[in-house]
Design a protein around this motif. Structure first.
Motif, PDB file in Angstrom:
ATOM      1  N   TYR A   6      -7.727   0.946 -44.408  1.00  0.00           N
ATOM      2  CA  TYR A   6      -6.862   0.529 -46.435  1.00  0.00           C
ATOM      3  C   TYR A   6      -7.793  -1.212 -46.309  1.00  0.00           C
ATOM      4  O   TYR A   6      -6.920  -1.452 -46.295  1.00  0.00           O
ATOM      5  N   GLN A   9      -9.586  -3.260 -52.411  1.00  0.00           N
ATOM      6  CA  GLN A   9     -10.466  -3.910 -53.151  1.00  0.00           C
ATOM      7  C   GLN A   9     -10.605  -4.318 -54.388  1.00  0.00           C
ATOM      8  O   GLN A   9     -10.694  -5.741 -55.300  1.00  0.00           O
ATOM      9  N   ARG A  24     -10.801   1.416 -49.874  1.00  0.00           N
ATOM     10  CA  ARG A  24     -12.053   2.422 -49.175  1.00  0.00           C
ATOM     11  C   ARG A  24     -11.587   2.635 -47.561  1.00  0.00           C
ATOM     12  O   ARG A  24     -10.799   1.889 -46.664  1.00  0.00           O
ATOM     13  N   ASP A  25     -10.852   3.507 -46.885  1.00  0.00           N
ATOM     14  CA  ASP A  25     -11.205   4.289 -45.904  1.00  0.00           C
ATOM     15  C   ASP A  25     -11.947   4.129 -44.914  1.00  0.00           C
ATOM     16  O   ASP A  25     -13.257   4.760 -44.960  1.00  0.00           O
ATOM     17  N   SER A  26     -11.575   3.233 -43.503  1.00  0.00           N
ATOM     18  CA  SER A  26     -12.811   2.651 -43.071  1.00  0.00           C
ATOM     19  C   SER A  26     -13.501   3.662 -41.529  1.00  0.00           C
ATOM     20  O   SER A  26     -13.794   3.495 -41.343  1.00  0.00           O
ATOM     21  N   GLY A  29     -14.596   6.178 -44.588  1.00  0.00           N
ATOM     22  CA  GLY A  29     -15.401   5.392 -45.142  1.00  0.00           C
ATOM     23  C   GLY A  29     -16.233   5.769 -47.646  1.00  0.00           C
ATOM     24  O   GLY A  29     -17.252   6.193 -47.102  1.00  0.00           O
ATOM     25  N   HIS A  30     -15.257   6.539 -47.353  1.00  0.00           N
ATOM     26  CA  HIS A  30     -15.013   6.703 -48.937  1.00  0.00           C
ATOM     27  C   HIS A  30     -13.968   5.791 -49.482  1.00  0.00           C
ATOM     28  O   HIS A  30     -12.864   5.383 -48.954  1.00  0.00           O
ATOM     29  N   LYS A  31     -13.884   5.526 -51.095  1.00  0.00           N
ATOM     30  CA  LYS A  31     -12.776   5.000 -51.936  1.00  0.00           C
ATOM     31  C   LYS A  31     -11.511   6.379 -52.173  1.00  0.00           C
ATOM     32  O   LYS A  31     -11.490   7.581 -51.968  1.00  0.00           O
ATOM     33  N   HIS A  79      -9.288   8.418 -54.968  1.00  0.00           N
ATOM     34  CA  HIS A  79      -9.521   7.603 -56.114  1.00  0.00           C
ATOM     35  C   HIS A  79     -10.553   9.308 -57.141  1.00  0.00           C
ATOM     36  O   HIS A  79     -11.776   9.872 -56.505  1.00  0.00           O
TER      37      HIS A  79
END
Length: 206
Positions: A6, A9, A24-26, A29-31, A79
């Protein structure tokens, strides 16, 4: 321990005991919303997180990931860029249609919580969140274990066929499969519930 997956941000909230970040979850790929406690929490807290992680419902902003370690505890939830219901109410009352749509989703999520043997604490406009598509979600952070061992089997029906949308809600209190109305529905306890219900629902205009 969360930095590998994570990427933080910005800081969203700080209540003095924990901090909530937009991250952001690497992997996906989403917040997400990342809530961090800077120390190990109690065993009861860990047990509560385990039960919350198992709890699934299409209108519950549930636990995506969690970690309990000596130096840090964190919880990941979806989120919600649409903010809380409290923010919307501050701008003015909702229409009957908006209220009915929100209640339909939230009552379903509360039903799932109670059927899992858990209790929701104080339901407030801050407990109801909105995603980017304007859908209402119930926050998991006010869900608690049922210390008394009482299970409330709920039934609800949403009426949208009349001028004023409304709900009929019924609960049947059970302990080990037996009725226990006297344990939770004495005159004194019912008067207390009616008073607390009025205070909780006042921000909704009900």
């Amino acid at each position: 321990p969360f930095q590998k997956r994570y990427a933080v941000q910005e800081l969203l909230a700080d209540d003095g005991d924990s901090q909530t970040f937009l991250a952001r979850d690497s992997r996906l790929g989403h917040k997400i919303a990342l809530r961090v406690w800077p120390r190990l929490q109690s065993r009861a807290f860990d047990d509560r997180l385990t039960r919350l992680a198992r709890l699934k419902h299409w209108a519950l902003a549930g636990v995506i990931d969690r970690s309990v370690a000596q130096e840090m505890t964190y919880v990941v939830t979806p989120h919600m860029p649409g903010g809380a219901l409290a923010d919307r109410l501050a701008a003015g009352p909702l229409s009957a249609e908006e209220t009915a749509t929100i209640l339909f989703r939230i009552v379903g999520a509360l039903d799932a919580v109670h059927r899992a043997g858990l209790l929701y604490g104080r339901l407030t406009p801050r407990s109801i969140l909105f995603d980017g598509d304007n859908r209402a979600w119930l926050s998991v952070y006010d869900i608690h274990s049922n210390q008394e061992g009482i299970r409330l089997d709920p039934w609800q029906h949403t009426h949208l066929d009349e001028t004023s949308p409304h709900l009929h809600v019924m609960t049947v209190p059970l302990i080990d499969g037996r009725l226990c109305a006297k344990d939770v529905m004495s005159r004194e306890k019912m008067q207390k519930r009616q008073s607390s219900y009025a205070k909780v629902m006042e921000p909704f205009g009900l």
